[in-house]
Design an enzyme around this catalytic site. Sequence first.
Site, PDB file in Angstrom:
ATOM      1  N   TYR A   1       2.946  -4.882  19.602  1.00  0.00           N
ATOM      2  CA  TYR A   1       3.445  -5.392  18.324  1.00  0.00           C
ATOM      3  C   TYR A   1       3.650  -6.914  18.414  1.00  0.00           C
ATOM      4  CZ  TYR A   1       6.995  -6.542  14.850  1.00  0.00           C
ATOM      5  OH  TYR A   1       7.712  -7.155  13.856  1.00  0.00           O
TER       6      TYR A   1
ATOM      7  N   ASN B   1       0.826  -1.224   0.000  1.00  0.00           N
ATOM      8  CA  ASN B   1       0.000   0.000   0.000  1.00  0.00           C
ATOM      9  C   ASN B   1       0.856   1.268   0.000  1.00  0.00           C
ATOM     10  OD1 ASN B   1       0.938   0.181   2.614  1.00  0.00           O
ATOM     11  ND2 ASN B   1      -1.034  -0.256   3.579  1.00  0.00           N
TER      12      ASN B   1
HETATM   13  N1  UFG Z   1      19.095   1.619  21.154  1.00  0.00           N
HETATM   14  C1  UFG Z   1      19.837   2.641  21.712  1.00  0.00           C
HETATM   15  N2  UFG Z   1      19.794   3.865  21.114  1.00  0.00           N
HETATM   16  C2  UFG Z   1      19.054   4.114  19.991  1.00  0.00           C
HETATM   17  C3  UFG Z   1      18.304   3.049  19.423  1.00  0.00           C
HETATM   18  C4  UFG Z   1      18.352   1.813  20.038  1.00  0.00           C
HETATM   19  O1  UFG Z   1      20.525   2.468  22.733  1.00  0.00           O
HETATM   20  O2  UFG Z   1      19.053   5.276  19.513  1.00  0.00           O
HETATM   21  C5  UFG Z   1      19.166   0.288  21.770  1.00  0.00           C
HETATM   22  C6  UFG Z   1      17.834  -0.222  22.218  1.00  0.00           C
HETATM   23  O3  UFG Z   1      17.510   0.237  23.515  1.00  0.00           O
HETATM   24  C7  UFG Z   1      18.038  -1.734  22.148  1.00  0.00           C
HETATM   25  C8  UFG Z   1      19.030  -1.910  20.990  1.00  0.00           C
HETATM   26  O4  UFG Z   1      19.611  -0.629  20.804  1.00  0.00           O
HETATM   27  O5  UFG Z   1      18.643  -2.168  23.315  1.00  0.00           O
HETATM   28  C9  UFG Z   1      18.373  -2.343  19.705  1.00  0.00           C
HETATM   29  O6  UFG Z   1      17.273  -1.488  19.459  1.00  0.00           O
HETATM   30  P1  UFG Z   1      16.440  -1.475  18.084  1.00  0.00           P
HETATM   31  O7  UFG Z   1      15.397  -0.415  18.236  1.00  0.00           O
HETATM   32  O8  UFG Z   1      17.375  -1.390  16.945  1.00  0.00           O
HETATM   33  O9  UFG Z   1      15.808  -2.907  18.044  1.00  0.00           O
HETATM   34  P2  UFG Z   1      14.884  -3.675  19.113  1.00  0.00           P
HETATM   35  O10 UFG Z   1      15.750  -4.757  19.686  1.00  0.00           O
HETATM   36  O11 UFG Z   1      14.224  -2.773  20.063  1.00  0.00           O
HETATM   37  O12 UFG Z   1      13.736  -4.176  18.175  1.00  0.00           O
HETATM   38  C10 UFG Z   1      13.927  -5.171  17.235  1.00  0.00           C
HETATM   39  C11 UFG Z   1      12.994  -4.966  16.054  1.00  0.00           C
HETATM   40  C12 UFG Z   1      11.555  -5.103  16.474  1.00  0.00           C
HETATM   41  C13 UFG Z   1      11.375  -6.406  17.172  1.00  0.00           C
HETATM   42  C14 UFG Z   1      12.348  -6.505  18.319  1.00  0.00           C
HETATM   43  C15 UFG Z   1      12.261  -7.825  19.014  1.00  0.00           C
HETATM   44  O13 UFG Z   1      13.205  -3.697  15.509  1.00  0.00           O
HETATM   45  O14 UFG Z   1      10.727  -5.076  15.343  1.00  0.00           O
HETATM   46  O15 UFG Z   1      13.670  -6.392  17.845  1.00  0.00           O
HETATM   47  O16 UFG Z   1      12.341  -7.577  20.369  1.00  0.00           O
HETATM   48  F1  UFG Z   1      10.127  -6.481  17.674  1.00  0.00           F
END
Ligand code: UFG
Length: 329
Positions: free
Chosen positions: A141, A32
């Site tokens: 999510y 979409n």
């Molecule tokens: N982080 C920082 N600073 C930032 C961004 C992220 O310290 O500016 C840290 C987050 O706190 C986390 C790690 O980097 O500890 C990874 O964060 P992301 O946002 O890159 O990824 P997530 O692990 O939160 O999320 C990913 C996917 C989601 C999925 C999740 C599973 O993006 O779609 O893993 O838990 F749901």
Amino acid sequence: MAILVLGGAGYIGSHTVYELIGAGRDVVVADNLLTGFQEAVHPKARFYRADIRDRQAMDQLFEREQIEGVIHFAASSQVGESMSDPLKYYDNNLGGTTVLLQSMVAHGVDKIVFSSTAATYGEPERVPILETDKTVPTNCYGETKLAMEKMMAWTSRAHGLRYVALRYFNACGAHPSGLIGEAHDPETHLIPVILQVPNGKRAKISIFGDDYPTKDGTCVRDYIHVSDLAQAHILALDYLLAGGENNVFNLGNGVGFTVKEVIDVARSVTGHPIPAETCPRRAGDPAQLVASSDKARTVLGWQPKYADLETIVSSAWAWHKSHPNGYHA
Ligand code: UFG
């Protein structure tokens, strides 16, 4: 017969389409374009601008095209947004998948591979996480993705459809060709946000918490290259086409890196000092998420090719450096 890729203009979807076309498959993409980009769609794919919540559009697609299997990426995927706007996630992820499955059942299309997530586990009991471990999502999510898995299971029981759910850990990196990569607005994922610093778009990176029970106090994640994820979708589809049973697979490298380690790798790849500051924890972040992907390796024969974090960050950097504004560069 063609493969229908729903959400094929998004990050992981577009990379999967490139792998499918590279393998000589006939590919139809529907998207979409709310979060995807037309520029990310491989020129050899037949593109339909369509929403999976639109029953008429789905019916027309299955009537016009001869579809042997569906790969379904069309979903909302921001953890933070899912907490502030949960009904958007129920509508798009569950409502959309309901309409899609109704249309598939009506047209006798009975094989589907779809994106699930490590977020289905919530705070893990242990790492590496096995597919049989407890699933207690800590965000909406993950809750909708787990409900999608269950929706598939019940639909399978009633209508004989077969599915594979792929639980991704942290998708990252970009296609080796440099033609497609990660582009989210707003961007929240660690690696692209870090790379905004050497790209001159942000002064420093914020580390969300350094008091976790990990080796340097920052969160540990399992970073997996998007092209390796893409490859797993093809293997999963071929597994279903060969008669494979319903199944769920983790997809990760099985190696955890802390936030500080990822920043250090980005410093060495880009040659930029990348200043960092410690900030409070981000709500809902588990301390450690690391996959056991033994099952995908054994059953599907999956073998990640870009497991090294330097290689992953280098491929992301090549894309972001040449596309500082994503597809609108
Ligand atoms: N982080 C920082 N600073 C930032 C961004 C992220 O310290 O500016 C840290 C987050 O706190 C986390 C790690 O980097 O500890 C990874 O964060 P992301 O946002 O890159 O990824 P997530 O692990 O939160 O999320 C990913 C996917 C989601 C999925 C999740 C599973 O993006 O779609 O893993 O838990 F749901």
